[in-house]
Design an enzyme around this catalytic site. Structure first.
Site, PDB file in Angstrom:
ATOM      1  CG  HIS A   1      -5.349 -35.471  -7.598  1.00 43.83           C
ATOM      2  ND1 HIS A   1      -5.818 -34.259  -8.054  1.00 43.83           N
ATOM      3  CD2 HIS A   1      -4.637 -35.989  -8.630  1.00 43.83           C
ATOM      4  CE1 HIS A   1      -5.397 -34.059  -9.292  1.00 43.83           C
ATOM      5  NE2 HIS A   1      -4.680 -35.104  -9.670  1.00 43.83           N
TER       6      HIS A   1
ATOM      7  CG  HIS B   1      -7.790 -25.316  -4.896  1.00 39.47           C
ATOM      8  ND1 HIS B   1      -6.524 -25.345  -5.441  1.00 39.47           N
ATOM      9  CD2 HIS B   1      -8.503 -26.295  -5.525  1.00 39.47           C
ATOM     10  CE1 HIS B   1      -6.473 -26.282  -6.372  1.00 39.47           C
ATOM     11  NE2 HIS B   1      -7.652 -26.868  -6.441  1.00 39.47           N
TER      12      HIS B   1
ATOM     13  CG  ASP C   1     -12.855 -30.624  -5.496  1.00 38.27           C
ATOM     14  OD1 ASP C   1     -12.865 -31.278  -6.552  1.00 38.27           O
ATOM     15  OD2 ASP C   1     -11.837 -30.105  -5.028  1.00 38.27           O
TER      16      ASP C   1
END
Length: 426
Positions: free
Chosen positions: A266, A307, A365
């Protein structure tokens, strides 16, 4: 009430069940299965991938089309025209603020940026090498000890006060985690600065000298906070809602969200990106690692690509890609070894058919990890920054749930253990 209905029937059972179907303002219809438990039946949905656990008006995601909306506003427009604190107001209140409302909201946040002086002693109980997320879980939960006298969750004003407090104090506590880990004195907030500028000030200033913070870095930091502010019913937000459904105080609920965010699947994803770049080590090794990534029998995976939700592209990554270029140019860091690896990996992912066919594009990210490293923020702090940005989403969902009739969360299970048996005679 729902006008549509779905019918559910079972092999071997003559009875069938009519189930109401609800329509959202956008997105797929939802079948209400809540009545099944009363008939001795319930659904099985590991990971809750097909289950709407709540009704919400805050955030909408269409993963197939790469859409992310905060209260109906596209994330790309907010990143271009808004800022983090304005998005906090939007998430909490449902509408963008007027100029006066924005000024009053910003002033309220600044009023709450300091933490109780006694909080400083909390840090001394942690080892200097403790992971910053371990400290954040403790100190955010401890806020409830200081504000227990103003925390009637049934009171809307108390809820909003708590929301303002936790949003305002998160960057202060986050910077304290960093300062504690490097043995430097804590830096108090400077309320003449913007939210993101103040965070960088508390991170990098010392009593000897104030750090000079580039507006380019402030803008990138603000975008990272804004783009992470909410993301619908993800694991940490669902955790906050589940904890909140028990009537727990908001600081404890946010602390539970930080705990869920800590997991590498996460909030730890951008930390994993930098660890992967370190593992690759040198540009000359990239081809070898790309080959490993393409080998289905090799456990190695490229972190920061693709993702779980976005099947086309991550709209947040599109925004951060430009911010990333600006930061690297501002800091003249194009020759940093790890950043050179990242830039080459990005080029491969955007051009190689293997990655294009599988939608393994660089995600938020990937770019946030590069930006944070370039700014000088240690890897262990990455998830703390994610938590700081996600806090308005957590408290908005908590506030939305408590403001409406709700039930305590109680998922069911498919039991596959032993049937009834007697304890053996000895």
């Amino acid at each position: 009430m729902a006008e549509k209905k779905a019918q559910l029937s079972f092999d071997g059972i003559n009875e069938s069940f009519d189930l109401p179907v609800y329509e959202g303002t956008i997105g797929a219809d939802v079948v209400d299965v809540s009545s099944l438990a009363g008939k001795g039946v319930f659904t099985f949905d590991p990971g809750f991938m097909s289950t709407a656990s709540c009704e919400s008006k805050i955030t909408y995601i269409d993963g197939d089309k790469g859409v992310l909306l905060y209260r109906g506003y596209p994330i790309e427009q907010l990143a271009e025209k808004s800022d983090f604190l304005e998005c906090c107001y939007l998430l909490l209140n449902g509408e963008l603020p007027s100029a006066q409302q924005k000024e009053e909201f910003n002033s309220s946040i600044k009023y709450h940026t300091m933490v109780h002086e006694q909080m400083h002693s909390f840090f001394n109980g942690f080892p200097r090498h403790a992971h910053p997320m371990a400290i954040m879980v403790g100190v955010v939960g401890a806020l409830s000890a200081f504000y227990h006298d103003n925390m009637q969750i049934s009171n809307e004003h108390h809820r909003m006060d708590a929301a303002l407090r936790v949003i305002a104090k998160m960057p202060t506590l986050a910077a304290m985690c960093y300062k504690y880990s490097v043995g430097q004195p804590f830096i108090y907030p400077d309320n003449t600065l913007s939210f993101s500028e103040n965070f960088l000030h508390m991170m990098f200033s010392t009593p000897c000298e104030e750090s000079k913070i580039s507006p380019v870095l402030v803008d990138a930091m603000d975008k990272i906070f804004l783009l992470h502010a909410d993301h619908e019913q993800n694991a940490s937000t669902s955790t906050v809602r589940l904890a909140g459904s028990t009537g727990a105080n908001p600081y404890a609920c946010v602390s539970s969200g930080i705990t869920a965010l800590w997991g590498p699947a996460h909030g730890g994803a951008n930390e994993a990106v930098l660890k992967m770049l370190s593992e690759i080590g040198d540009e000359s090794q990239i081809d070898k690692f790309i080959a490993r990534a393409k080998d289905k029998d090799d456990p190695f995976r490229l972190m920061g690509f693709g993702h779980r939700v976005y099947k086309n592209f991550d709209p947040r990554a599109t925004v951060l890609r430009e911010a990333c270029k600006n930061v690297l140019a501002e800091l003249q860091m194009e020759d940093d070894p790890l950043l050179k690896i990242a830039i080459k990996l990005e080029k491969i992912a955007l051009e190689d058919e293997y990655f294009i066919e599988r939608n393994l594009y660089p995600n938020v990210d990937f770019y946030s990890g590069i930006i944070l490293k370039a700014i000088g923020i240690p890897i262990g702090m990455f998830t703390v920054i994610f938590a700081t940005g996600r806090t308005p989403g957590w408290v908005a969902h908590w506030h939305e749930m408590i403001s409406n009739p709700f039930k305590i969360g109680r998922p069911r299970q498919l039991y596959t253990g032993p049937t009834l048996r007697d304890y053996p005679d000895k």
